[in-house]
Scaffold this motif. Structure first.
Motif, PDB file in Angstrom:
ATOM      1  N   PRO A 194      15.495  21.545 -26.168  1.00  0.00           N
ATOM      2  CA  PRO A 194      14.056  21.810 -26.262  1.00  0.00           C
ATOM      3  C   PRO A 194      13.671  23.172 -25.668  1.00  0.00           C
ATOM      4  N   THR A 195      14.555  23.772 -24.897  1.00  0.00           N
ATOM      5  CA  THR A 195      14.266  25.060 -24.273  1.00  0.00           C
ATOM      6  C   THR A 195      14.555  26.235 -25.207  1.00  0.00           C
ATOM      7  N   CYS A 196      15.758  26.234 -25.793  1.00  0.00           N
ATOM      8  CA  CYS A 196      16.147  27.392 -26.617  1.00  0.00           C
ATOM      9  C   CYS A 196      16.357  27.069 -28.091  1.00  0.00           C
ATOM     10  N   GLY A 197      16.376  25.780 -28.448  1.00  0.00           N
ATOM     11  CA  GLY A 197      16.549  25.395 -29.848  1.00  0.00           C
ATOM     12  C   GLY A 197      17.995  25.322 -30.307  1.00  0.00           C
ATOM     13  N   HIS A 198      18.950  25.604 -29.411  1.00  0.00           N
ATOM     14  CA  HIS A 198      20.371  25.525 -29.770  1.00  0.00           C
ATOM     15  C   HIS A 198      20.715  24.104 -30.207  1.00  0.00           C
ATOM     16  N   GLN A 199      21.533  23.999 -31.244  1.00  0.00           N
ATOM     17  CA  GLN A 199      21.955  22.695 -31.736  1.00  0.00           C
ATOM     18  C   GLN A 199      23.468  22.566 -31.616  1.00  0.00           C
ATOM     19  N   ALA A 200      23.913  21.362 -31.252  1.00  0.00           N
ATOM     20  CA  ALA A 200      25.344  21.090 -31.133  1.00  0.00           C
ATOM     21  C   ALA A 200      25.625  19.670 -31.589  1.00  0.00           C
ATOM     22  N   ALA A 201      26.635  19.529 -32.451  1.00  0.00           N
ATOM     23  CA  ALA A 201      27.058  18.207 -32.904  1.00  0.00           C
ATOM     24  C   ALA A 201      27.963  17.600 -31.835  1.00  0.00           C
ATOM     25  N   PHE A 235      23.075  12.942 -18.642  1.00  0.00           N
ATOM     26  CA  PHE A 235      22.925  14.385 -18.473  1.00  0.00           C
ATOM     27  C   PHE A 235      23.662  15.112 -19.576  1.00  0.00           C
ATOM     28  N   TYR A 236      23.122  16.252 -19.975  1.00  0.00           N
ATOM     29  CA  TYR A 236      23.763  17.104 -20.978  1.00  0.00           C
ATOM     30  C   TYR A 236      23.357  18.535 -20.679  1.00  0.00           C
ATOM     31  N   VAL A 237      24.325  19.443 -20.613  1.00  0.00           N
ATOM     32  CA  VAL A 237      24.040  20.857 -20.357  1.00  0.00           C
ATOM     33  C   VAL A 237      24.118  21.611 -21.669  1.00  0.00           C
ATOM     34  N   CYS A 276      21.836  27.959 -23.222  1.00  0.00           N
ATOM     35  CA  CYS A 276      20.974  28.429 -22.126  1.00  0.00           C
ATOM     36  C   CYS A 276      21.242  27.737 -20.791  1.00  0.00           C
ATOM     37  N   GLN A 277      22.192  26.799 -20.779  1.00  0.00           N
ATOM     38  CA  GLN A 277      22.595  26.076 -19.566  1.00  0.00           C
ATOM     39  C   GLN A 277      21.519  25.155 -18.988  1.00  0.00           C
ATOM     40  N   THR A 278      20.478  24.835 -19.769  1.00  0.00           N
ATOM     41  CA  THR A 278      19.461  23.894 -19.317  1.00  0.00           C
ATOM     42  C   THR A 278      20.075  22.501 -19.187  1.00  0.00           C
ATOM     43  N   LEU A 279      19.784  21.828 -18.075  1.00  0.00           N
ATOM     44  CA  LEU A 279      20.246  20.461 -17.863  1.00  0.00           C
ATOM     45  C   LEU A 279      19.234  19.520 -18.501  1.00  0.00           C
ATOM     46  N   LEU A 280      19.660  18.823 -19.545  1.00  0.00           N
ATOM     47  CA  LEU A 280      18.781  17.882 -20.238  1.00  0.00           C
ATOM     48  C   LEU A 280      18.953  16.497 -19.637  1.00  0.00           C
ATOM     49  N   LYS A 281      17.840  15.803 -19.482  1.00  0.00           N
ATOM     50  CA  LYS A 281      17.811  14.420 -19.026  1.00  0.00           C
ATOM     51  C   LYS A 281      16.937  13.649 -20.013  1.00  0.00           C
TER      52      LYS A 281
END
Length: 69
Positions: A12-19, A30-32, A36-41
């Motif tokens: 949600p911070t940078c829009g990067h997508q990863a499968a 948790f997912y980094v 952008c190294q944002t820690l998602l919760k």
């Protein structure tokens, strides 16, 4: 019912997508973001990052079971 085990997480911070492959027997709390190294919760009311930011809900939720019990 077919269960999807792959989900595309969108940061949600940078829009990067990863499968990513979701675990079928555990929550991913948790997912980094690789970009952008944002820690998602998980968002309030969701059990894991896949339910909050993924293209598919986690396998237990897809099966209409309790997740992370």
């Amino acid at each position: 019912m077919t269960i999807t085990i792959e989900s595309v997480i969108t940061c949600p911070t940078c829009g990067h997508q990863a499968a990513e492959i979701m675990p079928t027997d555990a929550c991913t709390y948790f997912y980094v973001c690789a970009s952008c190294q944002t820690l998602l919760k998980p968002l309030a009311g969701d059990c894991c990052v896949f339910c909050s930011y993924g293209s598919a809900k986690c396998p237990p939720i897809q099966e209409q079971k309790t997740c992370c019990a």
